[in-house]
Design an enzyme around this catalytic site. Structure first.
Site, PDB file in Angstrom:
ATOM      1  N   HIS A  22       0.841  -1.212   0.000  1.00 44.49           N
ATOM      2  CA  HIS A  22       0.000   0.000   0.000  1.00 44.49           C
ATOM      3  C   HIS A  22       0.872   1.257   0.000  1.00 44.49           C
ATOM      4  CE1 HIS A  22      -3.623   2.396   1.015  1.00 44.49           C
ATOM      5  NE2 HIS A  22      -2.754   3.143   1.688  1.00 44.49           N
ATOM      6  N   GLU A  23       1.827   1.284   0.916  1.00 44.19           N
ATOM      7  CA  GLU A  23       2.692   2.464   1.010  1.00 44.19           C
ATOM      8  C   GLU A  23       3.628   2.560  -0.194  1.00 44.19           C
ATOM      9  OE1 GLU A  23       1.945   4.624   3.086  1.00 44.19           O
ATOM     10  OE2 GLU A  23       0.664   3.418   4.384  1.00 44.19           O
ATOM     11  N   HIS A  26       1.954   4.642  -2.813  1.00 43.14           N
ATOM     12  CA  HIS A  26       2.116   6.081  -2.569  1.00 43.14           C
ATOM     13  C   HIS A  26       3.533   6.545  -2.936  1.00 43.14           C
ATOM     14  CE1 HIS A  26      -1.762   6.411  -0.708  1.00 43.14           C
ATOM     15  NE2 HIS A  26      -1.451   5.711   0.370  1.00 43.14           N
TER      16      HIS A  26
END
Length: 369
Positions: A22-23, A26
């Site tokens: 998920h990170e 980003h």
């Protein structure tokens, strides 16, 4: 391996991979849009390990494996930054100076990467182990469901439903769906004993969006691995599985919100840890499937229009794109405070559900008695 050790290790691996991906979404989106990333952290708390790469990003591993974060350079705007932060800004590499589309892409990339991870895991699962084939054996009974009320237990083998004498899973599911709210009987084999149990099927909204409700029993069927698929076929099956998991997850959430199912079905970190340990003992394929399911859940939850989540920020950016200027700072702050209170409440509620399902409160009441 001891159950507790296996549970802790499986939980750290499962949640660590999901949070990292998920990170990473980003992070990669920020680098693509020309934004420097100051910090990439997996886990919270004082860093156990930290290092800085050539691009100036500090990578951290924290001791509390309940999440992570990526901090883009200049994530705080001019109105909230300190003089020291403003002095350290590198022109052209700050988040707040980027166009609203670039900021939205950076925020959206996290949930998108969770869906991509689920797709990749499903493809890997189908290409190596094959697509699971459901059996007419009960693998799980949802609390408060028609099956739980009727007395079905894990390990029961379903032989038929009402006038249907077939044990074919698809036939049973079709029969259940066609009888919303109906009183019927379910024929099972429990050990060496054949039983017939009266059951009133649940009445729920159709996940396909149809106007008519459908029946639901509230069980999970056991499954056995199928034959390994060719890579092209595994890609198609993986895409279908990702889509169906997304639809079913949304359907379950809608049913809880609308009161068709009890909110006690909501689980938190303790439930995830427990299930991680349970699926790990069944092997690598079960763990992959569980991670894919959780990855879809994480992606969906982060897209909810709650200000503190990615979805909430995307709503603010959409309003900014329409009106040509950012949402007033006061409204954003109130939104973030309300979002934080909502998530904190959900965390406490889900943890209470977890502890209740573990029997903690029954044990405490027995001590008090």
């Amino acid at each position: 391996m001891h159950d507790l050790i296996r549970t802790i290790l499986a939980f750290c691996v499962v949640l660590g991979v999901l949070v990292f991906i998920h990170e990473l979404g980003h992070y990669l989106a920020a680098r693509w849009r020309g934004v420097k990333v100051e910090t990439f952290s997996i886990g919270f708390g004082p860093p156990l390990v930290r290092w800085t790469d050539k691009a100036g990003t500090e990578w951290r591993v924290g001791p509390i494996p309940l999440g992570g974060f990526v901090k883009p350079h200049g994530f705080e705007g001019p109105d909230e930054a300190t003089d020291e932060q403003k002095a350290a800004w590198e022109p052209g590499r700050t988040f707040h100076d980027k166009p609203v589309l670039s900021r939205a892409i950076i925020i959206l990339a996290g949930p998108v990467f969770n869906f991509v991870l689920a797709f990749v895991l499903f493809v890997l699962l189908f290409a190596t182990c094959g697509q699971p084939v459901p059996r007419n054996e009960v693998a799980g009974v949802r609390t408060g469901s028609a099956a739980a009320t009727a007395g079905l237990k894990v390990g029961d083998t379903i032989l038929g439903l009402g006038d249907l004498s077939s044990s074919n899973v698809s036939a049973i599911q079709k029969q259940v769906a066609s009888e919303p709210g109906q009183q019927t009987t379910i024929h099972i084999k429990r050990g060496a004993e054949d039983l017939t149990l009266p059951v009133t099927l649940d009445r729920v909204a159709s996940s396909s969006g149809g106007a008519k409700p459908i029946g639901q029993l509230g069980i999970e069927f056991a499954s056995t691995p199928g034959a390994a698929q060719s890579f092209p076929r595994a890609v198609v099956s993986g895409a279908k599985a990702t889509w169906m998991t997304t639809v079913q997850t949304l359907d379950g959430l809608i049913q809880i919100i609308t009161g068709q199912h009890t909110a006690r079905d909501l689980g938190g970190p303790l439930r995830i840890a427990q299930m991680s340990g349970q699926v790990a003992q069944y092997g690598f394929a079960s763990l992959l499937s569980f991670m894919a399911l959780l990855s879809v859940n994480l992606g969906l939850i982060n897209l909810f229009p709650v200000p503190i989540l990615d979805g909430g920020r995307l709503v603010f950016y959409l309003v900014e794109a329409i009106r040509g200027r950012p949402v007033p700072k006061k409204i954003q702050e109130l939104g973030f405070q309300a979002g934080f209170a909502l998530l904190a409440g959900l965390f406490l509620f889900s943890t209470f559900n977890d502890l209740s399902s573990f029997g903690l409160f029954r044990w405490l009441s027995s001590l008090a008695g």
